[in-house]
Design a protein around this motif. Structure first.
Motif, PDB file in Angstrom:
ATOM      1  N   LEU A   1      -4.225  -4.671  15.511  1.00  0.00           N
ATOM      2  CA  LEU A   1      -4.403  -3.605  14.521  1.00  0.00           C
ATOM      3  C   LEU A   1      -3.015  -3.261  13.983  1.00  0.00           C
ATOM      4  CD1 LEU A   1      -6.372  -1.383  13.259  1.00  0.00           C
ATOM      5  CD2 LEU A   1      -5.342   0.133  14.936  1.00  0.00           C
ATOM      6  N   ILE A   2      -2.822  -3.452  12.686  1.00  0.00           N
ATOM      7  CA  ILE A   2      -1.545  -3.167  12.021  1.00  0.00           C
ATOM      8  C   ILE A   2      -1.678  -1.834  11.307  1.00  0.00           C
ATOM      9  CG2 ILE A   2       0.165  -4.016  10.380  1.00  0.00           C
ATOM     10  CD1 ILE A   2      -0.976  -6.832  10.856  1.00  0.00           C
ATOM     11  N   LYS A   3      -0.852  -0.870  11.681  1.00  0.00           N
ATOM     12  CA  LYS A   3      -0.996   0.491  11.174  1.00  0.00           C
ATOM     13  C   LYS A   3       0.300   0.971  10.518  1.00  0.00           C
ATOM     14  CE  LYS A   3      -2.063   5.246  12.695  1.00  0.00           C
ATOM     15  NZ  LYS A   3      -3.305   5.466  11.956  1.00  0.00           N
ATOM     16  N   PRO A   4       0.375   0.986   9.194  1.00  0.00           N
ATOM     17  CA  PRO A   4       1.497   1.652   8.527  1.00  0.00           C
ATOM     18  C   PRO A   4       1.257   3.167   8.577  1.00  0.00           C
ATOM     19  CG  PRO A   4       0.394   0.047   7.093  1.00  0.00           C
ATOM     20  CD  PRO A   4      -0.505   0.303   8.239  1.00  0.00           C
ATOM     21  N   TYR A   5       2.315   3.930   8.771  1.00  0.00           N
ATOM     22  CA  TYR A   5       2.130   5.382   8.845  1.00  0.00           C
ATOM     23  C   TYR A   5       3.387   6.098   8.387  1.00  0.00           C
ATOM     24  CZ  TYR A   5       4.836   5.284  13.214  1.00  0.00           C
ATOM     25  OH  TYR A   5       5.832   5.111  14.145  1.00  0.00           O
ATOM     26  N   TYR A   6       3.224   7.363   8.109  1.00  0.00           N
ATOM     27  CA  TYR A   6       4.311   8.217   7.646  1.00  0.00           C
ATOM     28  C   TYR A   6       4.636   9.212   8.747  1.00  0.00           C
ATOM     29  CZ  TYR A   6       7.087  10.493   3.962  1.00  0.00           C
ATOM     30  OH  TYR A   6       8.104  10.988   3.193  1.00  0.00           O
TER      31      TYR A   6
ATOM     32  N   VAL B   1       7.186  14.293  11.175  1.00  0.00           N
ATOM     33  CA  VAL B   1       8.258  15.276  11.338  1.00  0.00           C
ATOM     34  C   VAL B   1       8.726  15.830   9.995  1.00  0.00           C
ATOM     35  CG1 VAL B   1       9.061  14.170  13.436  1.00  0.00           C
ATOM     36  CG2 VAL B   1      10.075  13.512  11.260  1.00  0.00           C
ATOM     37  N   THR B   2       8.308  15.215   8.909  1.00  0.00           N
ATOM     38  CA  THR B   2       8.761  15.661   7.599  1.00  0.00           C
ATOM     39  C   THR B   2       7.688  16.465   6.894  1.00  0.00           C
ATOM     40  OG1 THR B   2       9.459  14.915   5.396  1.00  0.00           O
ATOM     41  CG2 THR B   2       8.048  13.437   6.638  1.00  0.00           C
ATOM     42  N   ARG B   3       8.098  17.413   6.090  1.00  0.00           N
ATOM     43  CA  ARG B   3       7.145  18.240   5.340  1.00  0.00           C
ATOM     44  C   ARG B   3       6.461  17.460   4.225  1.00  0.00           C
ATOM     45  NH1 ARG B   3      10.800  23.788   4.537  1.00  0.00           N
ATOM     46  NH2 ARG B   3      11.050  24.255   6.770  1.00  0.00           N
ATOM     47  N   ARG B   4       7.044  16.334   3.834  1.00  0.00           N
ATOM     48  CA  ARG B   4       6.487  15.552   2.730  1.00  0.00           C
ATOM     49  C   ARG B   4       5.476  14.523   3.225  1.00  0.00           C
ATOM     50  NH1 ARG B   4       9.203  12.296   0.227  1.00  0.00           N
ATOM     51  NH2 ARG B   4       8.499  12.659  -1.920  1.00  0.00           N
ATOM     52  N   ARG B   5       4.949  14.727   4.419  1.00  0.00           N
ATOM     53  CA  ARG B   5       4.027  13.751   4.980  1.00  0.00           C
ATOM     54  C   ARG B   5       2.822  13.517   4.076  1.00  0.00           C
ATOM     55  NH1 ARG B   5      -0.249  14.474   9.831  1.00  0.00           N
ATOM     56  NH2 ARG B   5      -0.804  12.312  10.086  1.00  0.00           N
ATOM     57  N   GLY B   6       2.307  14.574   3.452  1.00  0.00           N
ATOM     58  CA  GLY B   6       1.124  14.418   2.621  1.00  0.00           C
ATOM     59  C   GLY B   6       1.342  13.523   1.420  1.00  0.00           C
ATOM     60  N   LEU B   7       2.588  13.428   0.959  1.00  0.00           N
ATOM     61  CA  LEU B   7       2.880  12.595  -0.198  1.00  0.00           C
ATOM     62  C   LEU B   7       2.937  11.115   0.173  1.00  0.00           C
ATOM     63  CD1 LEU B   7       5.642  14.782  -1.880  1.00  0.00           C
ATOM     64  CD2 LEU B   7       3.197  14.698  -2.404  1.00  0.00           C
ATOM     65  N   GLY B   8       3.383  10.817   1.393  1.00  0.00           N
ATOM     66  CA  GLY B   8       3.440   9.437   1.841  1.00  0.00           C
ATOM     67  C   GLY B   8       4.550   8.650   1.172  1.00  0.00           C
ATOM     68  N   ALA B   9       4.474   7.313   1.315  1.00  0.00           N
ATOM     69  CA  ALA B   9       5.490   6.438   0.760  1.00  0.00           C
ATOM     70  C   ALA B   9       4.918   5.033   0.605  1.00  0.00           C
ATOM     71  CB  ALA B   9       6.716   6.399   1.674  1.00  0.00           C
TER      72      ALA B   9
ATOM     73  N   GLY C   1       0.816  -1.205   0.000  1.00  0.00           N
ATOM     74  CA  GLY C   1       0.000   0.000   0.000  1.00  0.00           C
ATOM     75  C   GLY C   1       0.844   1.248   0.000  1.00  0.00           C
ATOM     76  N   TRP C   2       0.188   2.354   0.315  1.00  0.00           N
ATOM     77  CA  TRP C   2       0.807   3.674   0.303  1.00  0.00           C
ATOM     78  C   TRP C   2       0.359   4.415   1.559  1.00  0.00           C
ATOM     79  CZ3 TRP C   2       4.048   5.197  -3.721  1.00  0.00           C
ATOM     80  CH2 TRP C   2       4.500   6.516  -3.682  1.00  0.00           C
ATOM     81  N   THR C   3       1.281   5.075   2.216  1.00  0.00           N
ATOM     82  CA  THR C   3       0.951   5.751   3.470  1.00  0.00           C
ATOM     83  C   THR C   3       0.449   7.174   3.258  1.00  0.00           C
ATOM     84  OG1 THR C   3       3.217   6.573   3.729  1.00  0.00           O
ATOM     85  CG2 THR C   3       2.707   4.428   4.700  1.00  0.00           C
ATOM     86  N   LYS C   4      -0.079   7.479   2.101  1.00  0.00           N
ATOM     87  CA  LYS C   4      -0.519   8.847   1.797  1.00  0.00           C
ATOM     88  C   LYS C   4      -1.553   9.306   2.813  1.00  0.00           C
ATOM     89  CE  LYS C   4      -2.040  11.819  -1.993  1.00  0.00           C
ATOM     90  NZ  LYS C   4      -2.403  11.890  -3.420  1.00  0.00           N
ATOM     91  N   PHE C   5      -1.305  10.472   3.416  1.00  0.00           N
ATOM     92  CA  PHE C   5      -2.197  10.989   4.445  1.00  0.00           C
ATOM     93  C   PHE C   5      -3.571  11.298   3.856  1.00  0.00           C
ATOM     94  CE2 PHE C   5      -3.905  14.494   7.060  1.00  0.00           C
ATOM     95  CZ  PHE C   5      -3.968  13.826   8.260  1.00  0.00           C
ATOM     96  N   GLY C   6      -4.626  10.872   4.562  1.00  0.00           N
ATOM     97  CA  GLY C   6      -5.987  11.068   4.080  1.00  0.00           C
ATOM     98  C   GLY C   6      -6.503   9.908   3.271  1.00  0.00           C
ATOM     99  N   LYS C   7      -5.616   8.987   2.876  1.00  0.00           N
ATOM    100  CA  LYS C   7      -6.027   7.814   2.104  1.00  0.00           C
ATOM    101  C   LYS C   7      -5.325   6.563   2.630  1.00  0.00           C
ATOM    102  CE  LYS C   7      -6.978  10.316  -2.212  1.00  0.00           C
ATOM    103  NZ  LYS C   7      -6.696  10.399  -3.665  1.00  0.00           N
ATOM    104  N   GLY C   8      -4.968   6.594   3.916  1.00  0.00           N
ATOM    105  CA  GLY C   8      -4.258   5.472   4.507  1.00  0.00           C
ATOM    106  C   GLY C   8      -5.168   4.285   4.781  1.00  0.00           C
ATOM    107  N   LYS C   9      -4.535   3.161   5.085  1.00  0.00           N
ATOM    108  CA  LYS C   9      -5.271   1.937   5.385  1.00  0.00           C
ATOM    109  C   LYS C   9      -4.609   1.245   6.572  1.00  0.00           C
ATOM    110  CE  LYS C   9      -6.748  -0.602   1.993  1.00  0.00           C
ATOM    111  NZ  LYS C   9      -6.804  -1.552   0.853  1.00  0.00           N
TER     112      LYS C   9
ATOM    113  N   SER D   1      11.269   4.247   1.915  1.00  0.00           N
ATOM    114  CA  SER D   1      11.373   5.532   2.607  1.00  0.00           C
ATOM    115  C   SER D   1      11.785   5.326   4.055  1.00  0.00           C
ATOM    116  CB  SER D   1      10.033   6.278   2.555  1.00  0.00           C
ATOM    117  OG  SER D   1      10.076   7.434   3.364  1.00  0.00           O
ATOM    118  N   ARG D   2      12.705   6.136   4.533  1.00  0.00           N
ATOM    119  CA  ARG D   2      13.113   6.055   5.938  1.00  0.00           C
ATOM    120  C   ARG D   2      12.107   6.733   6.854  1.00  0.00           C
ATOM    121  NH1 ARG D   2      18.070  10.392   6.739  1.00  0.00           N
ATOM    122  NH2 ARG D   2      17.029  12.229   5.893  1.00  0.00           N
TER     123      ARG D   2
END
Length: 202
Positions: A129-134, A137-145, A62-70, A90-91
């Motif tokens: 509950l398994i939660k991937p997250y971004y 602390v980074t400004r690119r949080r909205g882009l995710g990984a 998946g993708w950790t994009k904020f607002g569309k996470g799973k 992504s680190r």
């Protein structure tokens, strides 16, 4: 007249029996609701995917994009041995695992502190509950990984060496099932001497 009285008596008996059955059913349902895990508080736009315990290794991507996470829920039985491996290019991408049957709101495993592999033998029936997250602390949080999670239901051998060490220069903002408390500013400590760089009054 006797027939009418007999009919009313029979109707009353059937009604009372129906009420007794309904009350018994309601009583049987209450313990099941009390034993069920409470749903976690999700981030805006986040969705839950319910998993079943796999027979072979399961791969989640998946993708950790904020607002569309799973996030994922995984039911487990006492005695089951499971190994969950997280990887991302992504680190700033991490994974946290919560025990929904526990009263603790903090995760019991997090790749920011515990490495990328969770190797656990379950002590009691529960749901994780398994939660991937971004990291926030980074400004690119909205882009995710992008990320990948492997769930191995039949792990063998010892846990291999961690393939990735958490980056101390970029600490992760550890997720919680409940909103964080407001930080309290520390009060200045009294001292008998003036701070360095300040001249004492003459």
């Amino acid at each position: 007249m006797k027939g009418l009285v007999l009919g009313l008596s029979l109707f009353s008996a059937i009604a009372l029996a129906g009420q007794h059955v309904c009350a018994q059913d309601a009583g049987d349902q209450k313990p099941a609701q009390a034993q069920g895990e409470q749903p976690p508080e999700l981030d805006p736009g986040e969705t839950i995917e319910k998993l079943g315990f796999p027979a072979v290794t399961m791969r989640l991507a998946g993708w950790t994009k904020f607002g569309k996470g799973k996030v994922y829920t995984l039911p487990l039985k006492k005695g089951q041995h499971v190994r969950i491996t997280f990887s991302s290019k992504s680190r700033y991408a991490f994974m946290a695992i919560f025990d929904l049957s526990s009263s603790e709101d903090e995760s019991f495993f997090g790749t920011d502190e515990d490495g990328n592999i969770a190797d656990v033998t379950v002590q009691a029936d529960t749901t994780w509950l398994i939660k991937p997250y971004y990291s926030r602390v980074t400004r690119r949080r909205g882009l995710g990984a992008p990320y990948e999670i492997l769930i191995d239901p039949n792990p063998t051998g010892s846990v291999p060496a961690q393939s990735q060490t958490p980056d101390q220069s970029a600490p992760a903002d550890k997720p919680s099932l409940f909103p964080p408390r407001a930080p309290v500013a520390p009060s200045p400590q009294p001292s008998l001497f003036p701070p360095k760089g300040e001249a004492q009054p003459q």
